[in-house]
Design a protein around this motif. Sequence first.
Motif, PDB file in Angstrom:
ATOM      1  N   UNK A  71       0.840  -1.205   0.000  1.00 38.77           N
ATOM      2  CA  UNK A  71       0.000   0.000   0.000  1.00 38.77           C
ATOM      3  C   UNK A  71       0.869   1.248   0.000  1.00 38.77           C
ATOM      4  N   UNK A  72       1.970   1.188   0.800  1.00 37.16           N
ATOM      5  CA  UNK A  72       2.855   2.339   0.876  1.00 37.16           C
ATOM      6  C   UNK A  72       3.457   2.630  -0.486  1.00 37.16           C
ATOM      7  N   UNK A  73       3.902   1.558  -1.183  1.00 39.83           N
ATOM      8  CA  UNK A  73       4.513   1.753  -2.499  1.00 39.83           C
ATOM      9  C   UNK A  73       3.497   2.345  -3.476  1.00 39.83           C
ATOM     10  N   UNK A  74       2.290   1.793  -3.457  1.00 33.35           N
ATOM     11  CA  UNK A  74       1.265   2.293  -4.393  1.00 33.35           C
ATOM     12  C   UNK A  74       0.973   3.765  -4.118  1.00 33.35           C
ATOM     13  N   UNK A  75       0.737   4.095  -2.807  1.00 35.03           N
ATOM     14  CA  UNK A  75       0.425   5.478  -2.459  1.00 35.03           C
ATOM     15  C   UNK A  75       1.590   6.395  -2.835  1.00 35.03           C
ATOM     16  N   UNK A  76       2.823   5.920  -2.555  1.00 35.35           N
ATOM     17  CA  UNK A  76       3.988   6.726  -2.897  1.00 35.35           C
ATOM     18  C   UNK A  76       4.082   6.963  -4.392  1.00 35.35           C
ATOM     19  N   UNK A  77       3.797   5.893  -5.162  1.00 33.37           N
ATOM     20  CA  UNK A  77       3.842   6.030  -6.612  1.00 33.37           C
ATOM     21  C   UNK A  77       2.806   7.037  -7.095  1.00 33.37           C
ATOM     22  N   UNK A  78       1.607   6.966  -6.494  1.00 32.86           N
ATOM     23  CA  UNK A  78       0.567   7.924  -6.886  1.00 32.86           C
ATOM     24  C   UNK A  78       1.032   9.338  -6.575  1.00 32.86           C
ATOM     25  N   UNK A  79       1.626   9.533  -5.376  1.00 36.48           N
ATOM     26  CA  UNK A  79       2.129  10.856  -4.992  1.00 36.48           C
ATOM     27  C   UNK A  79       3.146  11.357  -6.017  1.00 36.48           C
TER      28      UNK A  79
ATOM     29  N   UNK B  63      -3.534  10.655  -1.580  1.00 34.83           N
ATOM     30  CA  UNK B  63      -2.512   9.609  -1.460  1.00 34.83           C
ATOM     31  C   UNK B  63      -1.471   9.923  -0.393  1.00 34.83           C
ATOM     32  N   UNK B  64      -1.194  11.206  -0.161  1.00 41.48           N
ATOM     33  CA  UNK B  64      -0.108  11.558   0.758  1.00 41.48           C
ATOM     34  C   UNK B  64      -0.336  11.038   2.186  1.00 41.48           C
TER      35      UNK B  64
ATOM     36  N   UNK C 218       5.156  18.807  -6.614  1.00 42.35           N
ATOM     37  CA  UNK C 218       4.171  19.113  -5.571  1.00 42.35           C
ATOM     38  C   UNK C 218       4.448  18.331  -4.297  1.00 42.35           C
ATOM     39  N   UNK C 219       4.752  17.053  -4.497  1.00 39.20           N
ATOM     40  CA  UNK C 219       5.090  16.211  -3.347  1.00 39.20           C
ATOM     41  C   UNK C 219       6.331  16.759  -2.641  1.00 39.20           C
ATOM     42  N   UNK C 220       7.221  17.379  -3.437  1.00 44.32           N
ATOM     43  CA  UNK C 220       8.416  17.964  -2.834  1.00 44.32           C
ATOM     44  C   UNK C 220       8.055  19.113  -1.897  1.00 44.32           C
ATOM     45  N   UNK C 221       7.017  19.904  -2.281  1.00 48.01           N
ATOM     46  CA  UNK C 221       6.562  20.981  -1.390  1.00 48.01           C
ATOM     47  C   UNK C 221       6.087  20.405  -0.064  1.00 48.01           C
ATOM     48  N   UNK C 222       5.329  19.310  -0.164  1.00 44.48           N
ATOM     49  CA  UNK C 222       4.769  18.718   1.053  1.00 44.48           C
ATOM     50  C   UNK C 222       5.883  18.216   1.967  1.00 44.48           C
ATOM     51  N   UNK C 223       6.857  17.540   1.380  1.00 44.54           N
ATOM     52  CA  UNK C 223       7.938  16.992   2.211  1.00 44.54           C
ATOM     53  C   UNK C 223       8.778  18.124   2.791  1.00 44.54           C
ATOM     54  N   UNK C 224       9.054  19.127   1.957  1.00 43.59           N
ATOM     55  CA  UNK C 224       9.786  20.300   2.433  1.00 43.59           C
ATOM     56  C   UNK C 224       9.030  20.962   3.585  1.00 43.59           C
ATOM     57  N   UNK C 225       7.732  21.167   3.386  1.00 50.09           N
ATOM     58  CA  UNK C 225       6.909  21.809   4.417  1.00 50.09           C
ATOM     59  C   UNK C 225       6.921  21.017   5.704  1.00 50.09           C
TER      60      UNK C 225
END
Lengths: 67, 157, 222, 281
Positions: free
Chosen positions: A9-17, A41-42, D1-8
Amino acid sequence: MKRENAFLIMIVAGAVCLAAGADWRTGFFAPWLAEILLIAAFPVFVLFLGLWWNASEGEEDIPFLGY
Amino acid sequence: MKRREGRGTRISRISRTISELENLAGLYAVLFIAVTLIGAFTLPSLLYQEDQLYPKTIDTNSSLNPYERGGTPFNTTEVRAQYPENSPYLGYVTAYLTPVTRFIADHTPYLGTTIVAHPGGIIDEILYNTRGLDTVAETSILFVAFAIAAHLFRRED
Amino acid sequence: MFELPVTTIEGPEIFVIEFGDIVNYFTVYTAALFTFALLFTILVIISRPERQVDIAFGGDAFYTKDVTPAQMKFQRFMALACGLATLGAMMSGDVFNFTLFTSMVGITNIGIVAAYKYKHVLNAAFQYGIVAMIATVPLFGSAAIILATTGTLSMWELFGSTIAVPLIAKIFLVLGVMGEGMAPFYVAKAEITRAPGAPYVLMIHVSSLLLFLRVVEIVISM
Amino acid sequence: MIDYLIFGTIIGLLFHGIHRKVIARIQGRPGPPIWQEILHTLKFSFKQTWIPKTASQTLFVWVVLVAIGIWSAALIVLVTEGSILLLFGIYMLHKIVEHGMGLSSGSPYGKFGAIRSVMSAASELPLFATVGAIYLFTGSLLLTDILAWQSAHGPLLIFAFPAAVALYVVILSKMHYSPFAIIESKEIVSGNMTEHFGVWRAGLEVAFALKTYVLLFAFVLLFLGPLPLWLVLAVMLLLLLSLSFICAFCPMLSPYDTVTMQSLTMGIVAVYIVIVGVILA
């Protein structure tokens, strides 16, 4: 929760992110779609990353659902 | 600052007042009265809009007095609507039908012919035509209120 | 065909649902609120109540409060109704329709806790009920003033710059929503939420906060 | 975008650490290192995790997801320069998360925290005064327009100072150890977070880090206008330091006193808006 399931699940969610992030930069799909996908997903990614980390590898399963 | 026992600062006295449940309705009423007073002063600036969306002429001699909407029964009536294009049945008693109801009305002669078929429908008829969702909301309010009352009455203890 | 006259507050509408004269709409803002309400309505359906632990202070004793199935069913039904009313209020494009949904939220909020036997909860619900009843006066009063002075109830017309909505109607609308959603001092709501049945009780809070958020949008836009 | 979240998230956690450090130094303690909160979050995520037997299980887990979700959404609103009404809507939705978090576990401490969170819902009122004041000046609530207005006229901090104070109070009431933080004050253990441990707490730490980052970032954008990133971060840090000073010096208020204080702030800003509205109109 089984370690493999949490990992999956983590991999899938990470991939979606990642996909959503990349999509938002390139503008391949509509940006709002990327935003919604990311918001959905995050949190899943964060939680299941932790669940994957702390899931034990031995015989025992962690009592994920309390009872 | 010199304080007497049990009174506290001004702020804590206000806090104590608003934390009392019994004061709640009173506080709200004070707020309401204050606003109403302001409203009373602005009253002369409020002008009645002659061009009403849902006009109503009152014919006190009619036997249907408050509910009289004019027109002849079982015929079309002149009714105004904000968005006439959304009310294809405008002028008939049932001016607006939800998509499901319209489907039923188109396919059977028994349903969708009158909005006075349930309590909310009567309310809607009293108010105006063309407002289908209001009918749903009003009926739901009545239904919910009734459900609470029934539950409280019927519970065992 | 329908276009929001003011797009600088919450952006343009995403899509429109037409129910006769009542034209509901979603903007990014109301869609976000709608999604949130939907999320918690689903939560009400699928989750079970918690069992509140009460500690007898001064000792080791504690006991849990159980919610009986019959009570849970009724509470869930009321919370669901509350969720639906909130959803309706979030997307409504008509002032009168919005006030209707608001008053429905007020009633269901009391319904959620009405079946409890805890005295302080019932006491708070009673006070809340009184305020909710008083609040219907400014609430529907505002809709009436708006209709009388502008001749229309549709937000699509009212948001336009040609129609001036009287200030008193706006204040009444806010005041009415405050009373129904229990915004002013929150005492009663805080006491009400002491009742067990977390997912359902939470709906009280969800509905009133969302209503407040929606009314802010309406009042600023008008 | 994900980079903004992780940075934040990382910056937010770092800010929490700095916050603790500053408070400790003011109070004459050495305090933890500033990256303590990052370690904290990692530590929690490695801990064994389950759900209390008395909890409403779905709600218990769901609030954590919602908490991270709404603050991610808030950051996205800021980055895409959307409507600040939505941003503040999210801030209010956070109240529901706090409430649900406390109620879901069944623990009495969680319940106390949750009830206090409902009580202190007045903390949102100054927020709408802020929104109203900004709208009076800029005529728009879209962040793009507000930033453009500030580029043309100068920072809103000068024009709408009371609104900035109101937002400052709002941010203050959401900081850890602040005089308004009654929902997590220590006499009720950790308040509404008491029963969320392990991974759940790690998730909440991520959400709270995002929250701190978003609120400070929003303050800078709304009242100082568009600045380069390094300057934004510097101003955010300064803002944080001032908040830490207040948190270190002020004792925790009693629950209803916080309500009164926040309502009074709201009242003052409301009067200000009426005056400005009348003068400008």
